[in-house]
Design a protein around this motif. Sequence first.
Motif: not given
Lengths: 119, 114
Positions: B9-13, B20-24, B89-92, B107-109
């Motif tokens: 849900k949160y990514l700081v880099t 990578s962000i995963k979506c299912e 970033y939203f997955c849909a 829910p967004g990342t």
Amino acid sequence: AQTVTQSQPEMSVQEAETVTLSCTYDTSENNYYLFWYKQPPSRQMILVIRQEAYKQQNATENRFSVNFQKAAKSFSLKISDSQLGDTAMYFCAFIHEGNSGGSNYKLTFGKGTLLTVNP
Amino acid sequence: DTAVSQTPKYLVTQMGNDKSIKCEQNLGHDTMYWYKQDSKKFLKIMFSYNNKELIINETVPNRFSPKSPDKAHLNLHINSLELGDSAVYFCASSLGLAGYNEQFFGPGTRLTVL
């Protein structure tokens, strides 16, 4: 390319009153769908209401209704009896029925209207 | 019973990293999407996949590579992260490509690049 314009960046309303958010769009196609999405502070995108362009009757979902004017390419959202939980960003969105006008099934959003409901 | 889920849900880099962000989705939908919401809340589509086939690639830099191992998953890999990649970033997903199909959002990342 289709465009969606929301001319009100911010609006406020008193609890229990009625507010209308405006949206206009541009397309040369005849068959399409329009949506209003709500994004509260939780960030979740929630579908509020949708309208099929081929339907003359305006869509209604409880306290939410739209005024769809196809000739004017206008799609406003009316919220009646506003509640504190209605405080959110509201996005108008548009999609063609199919892969027409080079749209490639693309859902296009307006820039949003931040609605604040005051107690 | 989460319909569309994203991790993290949160990514700081740091700049230059790969992430990578995963979506299912568990809705049985055929079509999945990635959207980017910038700091001004403007939401724009990046990619869409239908039955694991790329349909929309909306002039996104090559550093962004979506991968759909099956219809229920659409992951987003980003190479050489830049400051301008900071966004939500939203997955849909939707039943199919046709416009009448409602899109259900995750829910967004929130990605922050330092």
